[in-house]
Design a protein around this motif. Structure first.
Motif, PDB file in Angstrom:
ATOM      1  N   GLY A 282     -29.956  -7.745  -5.403  1.00 59.49           N
ATOM      2  CA  GLY A 282     -30.986  -8.099  -6.357  1.00 59.49           C
ATOM      3  C   GLY A 282     -32.588  -8.058  -6.299  1.00 59.49           C
ATOM      4  N   PRO A 283     -32.226  -9.671  -4.800  1.00 63.63           N
ATOM      5  CA  PRO A 283     -33.642  -9.697  -4.692  1.00 63.63           C
ATOM      6  C   PRO A 283     -34.115  -8.533  -3.060  1.00 63.63           C
ATOM      7  CG  PRO A 283     -32.153 -11.565  -4.189  1.00 63.63           C
ATOM      8  CD  PRO A 283     -31.500 -10.825  -4.763  1.00 63.63           C
ATOM      9  N   ILE A 284     -32.900  -8.263  -2.797  1.00 57.93           N
ATOM     10  CA  ILE A 284     -33.865  -6.683  -2.040  1.00 57.93           C
ATOM     11  C   ILE A 284     -34.519  -5.353  -3.007  1.00 57.93           C
ATOM     12  CG2 ILE A 284     -32.988  -4.562  -0.654  1.00 57.93           C
ATOM     13  CD1 ILE A 284     -31.097  -7.023   0.761  1.00 57.93           C
ATOM     14  N   GLY A 285     -34.260  -5.698  -3.222  1.00 57.63           N
ATOM     15  CA  GLY A 285     -34.805  -4.384  -5.431  1.00 57.63           C
ATOM     16  C   GLY A 285     -35.726  -5.122  -4.962  1.00 57.63           C
ATOM     17  N   ILE A 286     -36.232  -6.213  -5.709  1.00 55.92           N
ATOM     18  CA  ILE A 286     -37.361  -7.276  -6.052  1.00 55.92           C
ATOM     19  C   ILE A 286     -38.990  -6.782  -4.892  1.00 55.92           C
ATOM     20  CG2 ILE A 286     -38.498  -8.798  -6.617  1.00 55.92           C
ATOM     21  CD1 ILE A 286     -36.464  -9.684  -8.615  1.00 55.92           C
ATOM     22  N   ILE A 287     -38.373  -6.990  -3.284  1.00 56.21           N
ATOM     23  CA  ILE A 287     -39.274  -6.688  -2.365  1.00 56.21           C
ATOM     24  C   ILE A 287     -39.351  -5.504  -1.960  1.00 56.21           C
ATOM     25  CG2 ILE A 287     -39.456  -7.529   0.115  1.00 56.21           C
ATOM     26  CD1 ILE A 287     -39.679  -9.997  -2.066  1.00 56.21           C
ATOM     27  N   SER A 288     -38.115  -4.918  -2.133  1.00 56.46           N
ATOM     28  CA  SER A 288     -38.912  -3.400  -2.288  1.00 56.46           C
ATOM     29  C   SER A 288     -38.932  -2.861  -3.323  1.00 56.46           C
ATOM     30  CB  SER A 288     -37.498  -2.633  -1.245  1.00 56.46           C
ATOM     31  OG  SER A 288     -36.683  -2.864  -2.219  1.00 56.46           O
ATOM     32  N   ALA A 289     -39.218  -3.230  -3.815  1.00 52.42           N
ATOM     33  CA  ALA A 289     -40.295  -2.680  -4.590  1.00 52.42           C
ATOM     34  C   ALA A 289     -41.128  -2.662  -4.561  1.00 52.42           C
ATOM     35  CB  ALA A 289     -39.456  -2.804  -6.299  1.00 52.42           C
ATOM     36  N   ILE A 290     -41.635  -4.077  -4.501  1.00 49.66           N
ATOM     37  CA  ILE A 290     -43.036  -4.539  -4.525  1.00 49.66           C
ATOM     38  C   ILE A 290     -43.695  -3.583  -3.208  1.00 49.66           C
ATOM     39  CG2 ILE A 290     -45.057  -6.117  -3.641  1.00 49.66           C
ATOM     40  CD1 ILE A 290     -43.160  -7.971  -5.551  1.00 49.66           C
ATOM     41  N   GLY A 291     -43.243  -3.780  -2.165  1.00 50.00           N
ATOM     42  CA  GLY A 291     -43.897  -3.334  -0.718  1.00 50.00           C
ATOM     43  C   GLY A 291     -43.445  -1.809  -0.737  1.00 50.00           C
ATOM     44  N   ILE A 292     -42.592  -0.942  -1.287  1.00 49.64           N
ATOM     45  CA  ILE A 292     -43.347   0.864  -1.830  1.00 49.64           C
ATOM     46  C   ILE A 292     -44.224   0.719  -1.941  1.00 49.64           C
ATOM     47  CG2 ILE A 292     -41.687   2.650  -1.460  1.00 49.64           C
ATOM     48  CD1 ILE A 292     -39.407   1.187  -0.655  1.00 49.64           C
ATOM     49  N   SER A 293     -44.453   0.309  -3.449  1.00 49.95           N
ATOM     50  CA  SER A 293     -45.237   0.039  -4.582  1.00 49.95           C
ATOM     51  C   SER A 293     -46.617   0.694  -3.762  1.00 49.95           C
ATOM     52  CB  SER A 293     -45.371  -0.260  -5.416  1.00 49.95           C
ATOM     53  OG  SER A 293     -43.657   0.427  -5.927  1.00 49.95           O
ATOM     54  N   ILE A 294     -47.003  -0.675  -3.049  1.00 51.57           N
ATOM     55  CA  ILE A 294     -48.189  -1.097  -2.478  1.00 51.57           C
ATOM     56  C   ILE A 294     -48.550   0.127  -0.796  1.00 51.57           C
ATOM     57  CG2 ILE A 294     -49.270  -2.921  -0.855  1.00 51.57           C
ATOM     58  CD1 ILE A 294     -47.384  -4.867  -1.836  1.00 51.57           C
ATOM     59  N   VAL A 295     -47.513   0.557  -0.352  1.00 48.36           N
ATOM     60  CA  VAL A 295     -48.194   1.111   0.601  1.00 48.36           C
ATOM     61  C   VAL A 295     -47.852   2.643   0.155  1.00 48.36           C
ATOM     62  CG1 VAL A 295     -46.851   2.906   2.623  1.00 48.36           C
ATOM     63  CG2 VAL A 295     -46.626   0.050   2.505  1.00 48.36           C
ATOM     64  N   VAL A 296     -47.636   3.521  -1.613  1.00 53.37           N
ATOM     65  CA  VAL A 296     -47.768   4.394  -1.532  1.00 53.37           C
ATOM     66  C   VAL A 296     -48.966   4.674  -3.002  1.00 53.37           C
ATOM     67  CG1 VAL A 296     -45.056   5.613  -1.144  1.00 53.37           C
ATOM     68  CG2 VAL A 296     -46.154   4.379  -3.178  1.00 53.37           C
ATOM     69  N   GLY A 297     -49.056   3.381  -3.188  1.00 54.91           N
ATOM     70  CA  GLY A 297     -50.012   3.524  -3.908  1.00 54.91           C
ATOM     71  C   GLY A 297     -51.557   3.345  -3.795  1.00 54.91           C
ATOM     72  N   TRP A 298     -51.211   2.030  -2.325  1.00 55.02           N
ATOM     73  CA  TRP A 298     -53.005   2.617  -1.397  1.00 55.02           C
ATOM     74  C   TRP A 298     -53.059   3.764  -1.069  1.00 55.02           C
ATOM     75  CZ3 TRP A 298     -54.833   2.308   3.504  1.00 55.02           C
ATOM     76  CH2 TRP A 298     -56.007   1.660   4.450  1.00 55.02           C
ATOM     77  N   GLY A 299     -52.100   4.888  -0.435  1.00 55.45           N
ATOM     78  CA  GLY A 299     -52.418   6.104  -0.146  1.00 55.45           C
ATOM     79  C   GLY A 299     -53.546   7.031  -1.552  1.00 55.45           C
ATOM     80  N   TYR A 300     -52.583   6.637  -2.706  1.00 55.39           N
ATOM     81  CA  TYR A 300     -52.293   8.257  -3.902  1.00 55.39           C
ATOM     82  C   TYR A 300     -54.221   7.018  -4.075  1.00 55.39           C
ATOM     83  CZ  TYR A 300     -52.375   9.109  -8.707  1.00 55.39           C
ATOM     84  OH  TYR A 300     -53.005   9.688  -9.899  1.00 55.39           O
ATOM     85  N   ILE A 301     -54.778   6.235  -4.012  1.00 55.14           N
ATOM     86  CA  ILE A 301     -55.828   5.653  -4.456  1.00 55.14           C
ATOM     87  C   ILE A 301     -56.942   6.933  -2.892  1.00 55.14           C
ATOM     88  CG2 ILE A 301     -57.189   3.913  -4.464  1.00 55.14           C
ATOM     89  CD1 ILE A 301     -55.353   1.630  -4.910  1.00 55.14           C
ATOM     90  N   LEU A 302     -56.340   6.518  -2.162  1.00 57.44           N
ATOM     91  CA  LEU A 302     -57.438   7.293  -0.474  1.00 57.44           C
ATOM     92  C   LEU A 302     -57.414   8.394  -0.869  1.00 57.44           C
ATOM     93  CD1 LEU A 302     -56.415   5.338   2.487  1.00 57.44           C
ATOM     94  CD2 LEU A 302     -58.329   4.982   0.763  1.00 57.44           C
ATOM     95  N   GLY A 303     -55.902   8.795  -1.664  1.00 50.69           N
ATOM     96  CA  GLY A 303     -56.264  10.721  -1.860  1.00 50.69           C
ATOM     97  C   GLY A 303     -57.387  10.681  -2.770  1.00 50.69           C
TER      98      GLY A 303
END
Length: 526
Positions: A282-303
């Motif tokens: 459960g805790p890993i699900g919370i942190i990984s969802a946030i972390g991966i979203s930040i990385v791919v979201g920043w790439g989406y914004i830049l692109g």
């Protein structure tokens, strides 16, 4: 707190000596927290993560509010605001994950608040947290599915010739019908066994991930005119229709896009009674969802921003997409190269599918929260909403969540201002619910909190305080006026909506609930 101590002893034992089989271990942990299992525990770490990742859905949040980002600061606000908001969101997520590891139940936040407060304060803390959490979740579903209905409207408009070519612009009644149909389909899907939801959730996570990479590469590659790196990383747009000229104020308002997107990850906590090894996954699900979203979201914004040239034309209601900024970016990129915007419409279709799955996962999370809250007697007709069917799905809570999300969208027929005020609870109301148990953990429970396997050690209190202060900051910032001069049509109704919710919750407690609501109630005798 005897329950905490018993749980701590179990969680601290050597894995091999615990109990044979992780499901038995999870069952015993849940019983120590006061509940007998009623939901099928079939979710893996990947499945748990997928639900939260699908709700965060960078394709949903960024696409929906990209125009807001362009208007308030433009590229510089989005490119730098995203990692700023992301960093503080990680801190909030870490604080939540630590508490989730100690109390892995479907109730999540409101259960945490009850256990972290004294026996006397616990029921009120639980009541306040629970109602902010569930109303915030319903508001998230409302805003997500209504955003999809609006995007479908834009896709139809562009597919029939665009605003300048005689395209069909659906009325507000057609849009609300789209919204109702979407919610109906989400309720039907969420009535299926959890194994089906697990499959859809993992598919949604993969779609979001691949969709981001496809769009961030395809759109700027196809565009005949691309922005320079200097424009993307340094251009700060101060030209807005809101009458705001302060650069700091503009930057703050532009952060709304980032913070609105990075919500909903509490779903991993609400799914813990259906997750194997819940106090870790459960805790890993919370942190990984946030972390991966930040990385791919920043790439989406830049692109996508590399395909932006003329900000005023993208925001103009006279463009082909009727002022829907990112739709105009996609459409114009393909039209400028191929003479047809069909490719841009396909790209919008990719986003629409992502938003659809975001809404689906949001209903899943809503229903588990409603199930748990009603199991503890906190909702009207509680005995109805915590019923589970033969597939061990809280079926009534599913349909209740869909119905309330439909009702919350109805004000859009009268006034979009009223509707936007209501869904503002999706960001601020939800974050207040996130902050309350964290606040109790670093104050009232500072000395007696017993962490689970996932813990922050000596940094837990510091991380918790930073998380609480960040939520307090964004609550103030997003309550500020967004247009000047301020009139009844331009007033930011966020503080009115959130304050109104607080008054309703507090009044219901004072005049009624304090006499009968005792906080989380065990069902072990049931």
């Amino acid at each position: 707190m005897a329950g905490q101590s018993s749980y701590s002893r179990l969680a601290g034992d050597d894995e091999a000596a615990m109990i044979s089989g992780s499901e038995d271990y999870d069952t015993k942990k849940l019983r120590l927290l006061g509940y007998r299992p009623q939901l099928k525990r079939n979710l893996s770490l990947l499945s748990n993560f997928s639900v939260s990742f699908s709700i965060v859905s960078v394709l949903t949040g960024i696409t929906t509010l990209y125009g807001t980002g362009l208007e308030f600061g433009g590229p510089a606000t989005m490119v730098y605001g995203w990692p700023i908001a992301g960093t503080f969101t990680v801190i909030v997520g870490l604080a939540m994950a630590e508490i989730c590891s100690a109390y892995p139940t479907s109730g999540g936040l409101y259960f945490w608040s009850a256990k972290l407060c004294s026996e006397r304060r616990g029921p009120f803390a639980s009541w306040l947290t629970g109602w902010f959490n569930i109303v915030g979740q319903w508001a998230v579903t409302t805003s997500v599915d209504y955003s999809l209905a609006q995007l479908i409207q834009v896709i139809i408009l562009l597919s029939t010739g665009g605003a300048n070519g005689g395209g069909y612009l659906a009325s507000k009644y057609v849009v609300i019908a789209f919204h109702a149909a979407i919610l109906l389909s989400h309720a039907i899907i969420n009535s299926l066994p959890i194994s089906w939801l697990s499959f859809f959730g993992q598919f949604a996570a993969a779609w979001n991930m691949l969709g981001v990479f496809v769009l961030m590469i395809a759109v700027p590659t196809v565009a005949t005119e691309r922005a320079s790196a200097k424009f993307v990383f340094t251009h700060f747009n101060t030209d807005n229709s809101a009458g705001i000229h302060s650069s700091l104020y503009i930057f703050v308002l532009g952060l709304l896009m980032s913070q609105y997107t990075l919500t909903g990850y509490d779903a991993s906590a609400h799914m813990t009674e259906e997750t194997k090894n819940a106090d870790r996954n459960g805790p890993i699900g919370i942190i990984s969802a946030i972390g991966i979203s930040i990385v791919v979201g920043w790439g989406y914004i830049l692109g996508i921003t590399f395909a932006v040239k003329d900000i005023p034309s993208l925001l103009s209601p006279d463009n082909d997409a009727g002022g829907y900024a990112i739709a105009q970016v996609f459409y114009q990129a393909f039209k400028s190269r191929y003479g047809s915007g069909v490719g841009g419409i396909v790209c919008l279709g990719i986003v629409a599918v992502a938003i659809y799955f975001c809404g689906m996962s949001s209903v899943t999370s809503n229903s588990r929260m409603a199930y748990a809250f009603s199991r503890d007697g906190a909702m009207p007709l509680s005995s109805v909403w915590h019923k589970v069917n033969k597939h061990e799905v809280p079926i009534n809570a599913v349909w209740l969540s869909a119905f309330i999300s439909l009702c919350m969208a109805l004000p859009s027929l009268g006034s979009l201002v009223a509707f936007q005020a209501m869904v503002s609870i999706a960001t601020i109301g939800l974050y207040i619910a996130y902050a309350l148990p964290i606040f109790f953990r670093v104050t009232l429970a500072r000395k007696h909190f017993v962490p689970g396997p996932f813990n922050l050690g000596r940094y837990g209190v510091v991380v918790g305080w930073v998380a609480v202060l960040w939520v307090a900051t964004i609550t103030v910032l997003f309550s500020l006026p967004v247009t000047y001069p301020v009139t009844k049509d331009t007033l930011n109704y966020t503080p009115v909506a959130v304050g109104g919710l607080f008054i309703l919750v507090l009044s219901s407690w004072i005049f009624s609930a304090r006499h009968w609501f005792k906080g989380p109630v065990t069902n072990l005798g049931g």
